[in-house]
Structure formats: C-alpha cells, structure tokens
Design an enzyme around this catalytic site. Structure first.
Site, PDB file in Angstrom:
ATOM      1  N   ASP A 189       0.822  -1.162  -0.015  1.00 23.90           N
ATOM      2  CA  ASP A 189      -0.222   0.007   0.032  1.00 23.90           C
ATOM      3  C   ASP A 189       0.930   1.128  -0.002  1.00 23.90           C
ATOM      4  OD1 ASP A 189      -2.229   1.608  -0.039  1.00 23.90           O
ATOM      5  OD2 ASP A 189      -3.024   1.203   1.974  1.00 23.90           O
TER       6      ASP A 189
ATOM      7  N   CYS B  18     -13.586 -22.558  21.559  1.00 23.80           N
ATOM      8  CA  CYS B  18     -13.152 -22.395  20.313  1.00 23.80           C
ATOM      9  C   CYS B  18     -12.044 -23.911  20.560  1.00 23.80           C
ATOM     10  CB  CYS B  18     -12.219 -21.432  19.875  1.00 23.80           C
ATOM     11  SG  CYS B  18     -11.645 -21.598  18.152  1.00 23.80           S
TER      12      CYS B  18
ATOM     13  N   CYS C  38     -10.084 -24.517  17.918  1.00 26.62           N
ATOM     14  CA  CYS C  38      -9.045 -24.478  16.459  1.00 26.62           C
ATOM     15  C   CYS C  38      -7.894 -25.156  17.105  1.00 26.62           C
ATOM     16  CB  CYS C  38      -9.042 -23.068  16.258  1.00 26.62           C
ATOM     17  SG  CYS C  38      -8.083 -21.825  16.926  1.00 26.62           S
TER      18      CYS C  38
ATOM     19  N   CYS D 285      -6.226 -22.994  20.096  1.00 24.84           N
ATOM     20  CA  CYS D 285      -7.303 -22.888  20.954  1.00 24.84           C
ATOM     21  C   CYS D 285      -7.103 -24.363  21.866  1.00 24.84           C
ATOM     22  CB  CYS D 285      -8.432 -22.339  21.072  1.00 24.84           C
ATOM     23  SG  CYS D 285      -8.480 -20.643  20.320  1.00 24.84           S
TER      24      CYS D 285
END
Ligand code: GUN
Ligand code: ZN
Length: 652
Positions: free
Chosen positions: A92, A275, A277, A280
């Site tokens: 950017d 969670c 995942c 986690c």
C-alpha cells in the site's frame, strides 16, 4: 494487464486467479496486513503460510520507506527479503496514514518508484483518501488528483498496479472513479471505506459499492481496503470483491477481541472453551486470557487469522456451490447493521442482474429478506412480462396446488373459455405453468414447514375443485395434455418470447417424467429439442438449436465466435473469451446460447460463464462451456497446435 482469470462465479462473486511474479493468488483471497518491522508483527508471514496456508500478504511501502533501517533492508534485499516471504506481496502507498494522521511526507512518484525498487508484486498508487463526510467539491478534486497520479503511475510501472477507487459518499464520483481507474488498473482497490467498516455503516458501504460496481472493469481484480472482520467477507464477495485485506486480526487482538464469522467475543468474559481451533485446543481460551500481554496478543491474533482464513475458504466454497447469498444472509445475522447493509444491497438489483445466473441448484430461505434476492427480483419481472403477453384471464383462481394435480385442473370451462390458474407462493403469485422455474421451483422456505398442505390424493383435489366450483368446467376429463401444451408454450415464451413460443409450440410436444409428472423434454419425431432440468428452464439440444436458428432473429441468443476458433468450438472445446466477436447482450451467465460463426452457422450450444458485457474485457479464460457440438471431439494431438489456449483451464 489482463492478469485476472475468472473460473467460477455466483452472481458478481467470482472464484478466480490473479497471476503475480511470486505466484498465483486464488481468489477471493485474504491478504493479512503485515507490519514491515518484524518486531511489531505477532506472526511472521512465513508462519502464516506454514500453519494457515496464507499465500499472499499486504504491507505498507510508506512505513517501510520512512523507517531508515527497514528502507535500507528493503532496498538491498527487496520487500520479500525484508518480510522473509517469497509469496505475492502487495504494497500500500501511504494514503491510509493520510487518513489516520492527516498527512504523508512522500510524493506519489517517489513512493511508486520505491515500490518498483523493492519488487512489490502489486504496487498501489498514492491516492487521496476521501472521508465519507467530504463535500462534493473536495471529493471531486481529490479524485482528479488520484486519477492523474494513476495515469502517471501506469507509465512508470510494468508490474501489477492497484488504483484506489475513491469518491466518498458521492455516487456519481464513485462511478467515475471506477470507470477511470479501470483504464489503468490491474487491481481496482475500493478505498475510503475504513470509517464505514469501523463504525458498522454497512448500508453506506453498500451504496458506495453499488455506485462503483458498474464502472469496475471485470478484467481487473477488485480489492476492498479494510474489510478485516470475517463476518463481512461473504458480504464483500457478493459485490465481486476478489481481494480482502485484514489488519483486524491483529488490531482486535490488541484489545482482547476474538473474531468469529458469527461476530466478535471479548476474551475477558470467556469462561468456557468456545473454540477448538488447533491453537485454542493447545491452550484453552480462559487460560489465554490470563497469559502475559504479548503472548495473549499473539495467540488471539493467530486465532483471529485462523477464523478469517476459514471463512474466506467458506466463501470460495459457497461460490462453487452457488450458495453465497445464503452464506451472506447467515453472516448478516451476526449484527443488525450488517443485515441493514444486505437489505440495502437488494435495493440495487440493477447492479446484480447483469451477472445474476439463470438459475442455481437450490434456493434456501435463510431470513425474510431472502425473498428480495436479485434472483427473485428477476423472477418477478419475468412473471410480470409473461402476464403482459397473455389475454386477460377468463378466471383467476388461487390454488394451493402443485403440477402433479394437473390432470384434475381444467384449462377451459364448458364454454371453451380459457381458465388461468395462479398459485400463491412465498415469492408471490405465479401462474401454475411457471411453478417449476427457478427460484420458485427449488424454493425451500419456512412456509413449507409451518403450514404444510401435505400430500392429498388427486380425488380429494377434484372434490375440492368441485366444491369451490362456481366454474362451469368439466372436472372429469383428463386435462394433462392441455396443461402440457400450455406449459411448453409458457416456458418457451419465457425463454424466447411469445411469437417464437407459438411457432415452436406448433411443431414440438412436451413429455413428462412418469415418476414426478414434471415436464422433462420438448421435441418432435422422437428428437428432444429442449431438455428441462431441475431449474425448470428449457435448454436447447444441438438439434433444437438448429431448429431455433430458423426462428430467432439474427443475433438473438447467439454467441458469435471468430473463424480461428471454429474448428475447436464445433468439436466441443470451450469458447475462450478472446475468440468471442459478439454476444447477445440479453444473455446471462449459465444461460444456454447458440454458438455460431460469423456466417451464422451453428457450431454448438453452451452455457455462459461470463456475462456478454464481460467478454470483451476479461480477455483470459473461458467465456462459454460447450455442452453439445456439431462435430466429433477434437483429437488430442491437434489440440496442441490450436490457436485456443493450450489447456482448457477453468473448465475444471
Ligand atoms: N487502506 C485503507 N483504506 C485505504 C484507502 O482508501 N487507500 C489506500 N491507499 N489504502 C487504504
Ligand atoms: Zn481458536
């Protein structure tokens, strides 16, 4: 230019690829924002790739440029060396710092040259960030500055160039910005929307996207600056956004916020393992909350990026399945503001309809607003138009009937006057003969379950008709034949207009499935001219197409291909967009078109992947997938020498 290829679509949403010097980006893609200073980055790009499959990242060339040690490394080792990442890197330009801090200390030429020097795969023009509150004159003059910088940048950069689309809340400026940026851009980056996203001003975001969308070159990839929250990804993709950046994964982590596609959860209140995942699972969230600040931030950022990556995968899968509206609606239940944004989207059917497919496999109602999707807007127009072409109904009855009862429903009274029957459906009043059409045919909504009529024997239907019968009709006669005739005409009329329906309907007969009673083919002499799928639309076979050719005025329902592609198309190879010379502008994606050469000789029939207006602008990849063709398939060894693209990429 022409670096973007569209592979699959769901309306404006596209699954595609963008080629860059450091590899291909599969879109829609999530580009995590990474800080150019590794010390300020909770997860390295390399780790993002290894553990989360991140392919591409975005970083700030401006921060790199103004920080001497980073700049020195980037100048000597390139941006890939600085980030220690060899995948695609978008940079950017610093306009965001102008928004955040009021100014930037670098000129547009210098920052572009710097992006060239450090080897950015996608460089960005230094735009003037336009706040949503900007007055028209200011927004207009800022836009001219951005566009002039884009013009200069194009001449100074060979690599991929992202041009921001600004214009603030001024719709005409958004459109002009999109059109003019399209002259220069490989990536069209819709900007100036961070305040809208941060403040959940989704209806305004929808209006900005609706205004810009018609001006965006379909051949360029579309980036949306600042959509970091995974709950917004499906919404963004719905507008044809291909690239999404996320700084949210890190920003939210700093304040202890967990990102889920269903919304945001503060870690401080968490007492349960919400969670599982893989991260986690390693350390449950209630324990993460008690860790030292740096570790806590890193773990939350990791979790946040993981849920974001998962969600972008779901978006891509939904595009494959044609269920993106459903996903976007489900996500919109995360926050009323997002629901309001989606409701605003459906107020702009004209933006969606040119690329809205003829049909999808299913139509599932997620919320009451599901009934305002563009597919429904198109269907209502189609029903209205059909009604316009018809004589006023002799009688109008609202019957809760499905076509399997057709044998019992008279199409005329004893005086021979036509009886028009309509059915009340969740998508409005629909003539019975159109009930199989998408979206009403495959429609699955709450009504089906709340007030289920149940299966009634045909005798019960007759009894009910008799009871209601102020009609002087013969209820004991078998009306199936009449209904079949009527339905054939109706479907051909919807597809090709009433004159052609009448002409073809003279010769062709409909045949129903023995099992379901649904109309399956339309043809003559044992030859199917049209096959009717589960979406209810008659699709011409090769034989049918050759008959249609005689009835349809030249150009209608046609895609004309150039002579060098003729041998390939007539043997069933996909039509690449660069071989299309003309296409009927009324065709829509997924519709079956007649494929002809310039002399109007039929080569085959095929389903459109691209909308006609996209074909001249998306010069790479497939425009139409051939479903039936004139000649035997092309032998493999001839394919190698073909003027068509070497492999049938995109028809996977
Ligand atoms: N990052 C977030 N918004 C913007 C924008 O409008 N322009 C640029 N260049 N970067 C951004
Ligand atoms: Zn997690």
């Amino acid at each position: 230019m022409a670096a973007f290829e569209l592979l699959e679509r769901d309306g404006l949403a596209r699954r595609g690829r963008l080629e860059t010097p450091h590899g291909t980006i599969e879109t829609p893609a999530l580009l995590p924002v990474v800080h150019p200073d590794p010390a300020r980055q909770p997860l390295s790009p390399r780790e993002m790739r290894a553990r989360l499959g991140i392919r591409a990242v975005i970083t700030s060339s401006y921060i790199t440029w103004r920080t001497p040690p980073l700049r020195a490394t980037a100048e000597s080792r390139g941006i890939h060396g600085l980030l220690e990442f060899d995948g695609p890197v978008m940079t950017d330009s610093g306009a965001f710092q102008q928004h955040a801090y009021g100014s930037v200390e670098v000129g547009p030429d210098e920052i572009l040259a710097f992006q060239n020097t450090i080897g950015a795969d996608i460089g960005t023009v230094l735009d003037r960030f336009t706040e949503p509150e900007s007055e028209r004159d200011d927004a207009a003059s800022a836009l001219e500055t951005t566009l002039e910088r884009a013009r200069v940048a194009r001449s100074q950069r060979e690599g991929l160039l992202a041009v921001p689309v600004q214009g603030g809340r001024h719709e005409d400026l958004r459109l002009r910005s999109a059109e003019r940026a399209s002259e220069f851009a490989d990536v069209l980056a819709v900007g100036g929307v961070v305040p809208l996203l941060e403040q959940y001003r989704f209806p305004e975001l929808a209006r900005a996207l609706a205004a810009a969308r018609p001006g965006l070159n379909p051949g360029a990839a579309v980036h949306l600056f600042g959509t970091g929250h995974p709950m917004t990804f499906a919404f963004a993709a719905l507008w044809g956004v291909d690239l999404i950046d996320s700084s949210a994964y890190h920003k939210f982590a700093r304040r202890g916020s967990l990102l889920f596609a269903e919304g945001t959860v503060s870690i401080d209140g968490i007492r349960e393992d919400l969670c599982h995942c893989f991260l986690c699972a390693e350390l449950p969230l209630p324990e993460v909350a008690r860790r030292p600040v740096a570790e806590r931030e890193r773990r939350i950022a990791f979790h946040n990026l993981l849920t974001s990556v998962e969600e972008i995968g779901r978006v891509r899968q939904a595009i494959r399945d044609g269920t993106l509206w459903e996903l976007a609606e489900r996500r919109a239940t995360a926050h009323p503001a997002l629901r309001a944004g989606l409701a605003e989207a459906t107020r702009h059917p004209e933006v969606f309809l040119p690329t809205e497919p003829l049909s999808r496999r299913a139509f599932r109602e997620v919320m009451p607003d599901s009934r305002t999707r563009p597919a429904v807007a198109r269907f209502r127009r189609c029903v209205e138009e059909y009604g316009r072409d018809r004589p006023l109904p002799a009688r109008l009855h609202r019957v809760p009937l499905r076509p399997e009862y057709l044998a019992r429903i008279p199409t005329e009274d004893r005086g021979g006057r036509s009886i028009e029957w309509v059915c009340e459906t969740p998508l409005g009043t629909v003539p019975v003969e159109l009930l199989d059409l998408y979206p009403v045919g495959p429609y699955l909504g709450v009504d089906e379950f709340v007030d289920r009529p149940g299966h009634r024997p045909a005798s019960a239907v007759t009894a009910e008709l008799r009871e209601r019968s102020e009609l002087d009709a013969d209820l004991d006669r078998d009306w199936s034949e009449e209904w079949t005739r009527r339905q054939v005409r109706a479907l051909l009329s919807v597809a090709y207009g009433p004159e052609i329906a009448a002409a073809v309907g003279e010769e062709a007969r409909g045949a129903r499935s023995h099992r379901t009673g649904r109309l399956r083919t339309i043809g003559a002499d044992g030859n199917p001219w049209f096959v009717i799928g589960t979406d209810g639309f008659p699709r011409p076979t090769f034989h049918g197409a050759s008959r249609l050719l005689a009835f349809l005025p030249e150009g209608r329902s046609r895609v004309v291909v150039s002579y060098d592609a003729v041998p390939f198309v007539s043997r069933g190879r996909s039509v690449f967009s660069r071989f299309v010379t003309r296409a009927d502008p009324n065709l829509v994606p997924d519709e079956t078109a007649l494929l002809v050469d310039r002399a109007d000789t039929l080569l085959g029939v095929g389903r459109l992947l691209l909308a006609p207006h996209e074909m001249p602008r998306l010069r790479r990849g497939v425009a139409v997938r051939v479903t039936a063709h004139a000649k035997a398939p092309v032998p493999v060894d001839e394919v190698e020498e073909s003027p068509a693209e070497p492999s049938d990429r995109g028809s996977d």
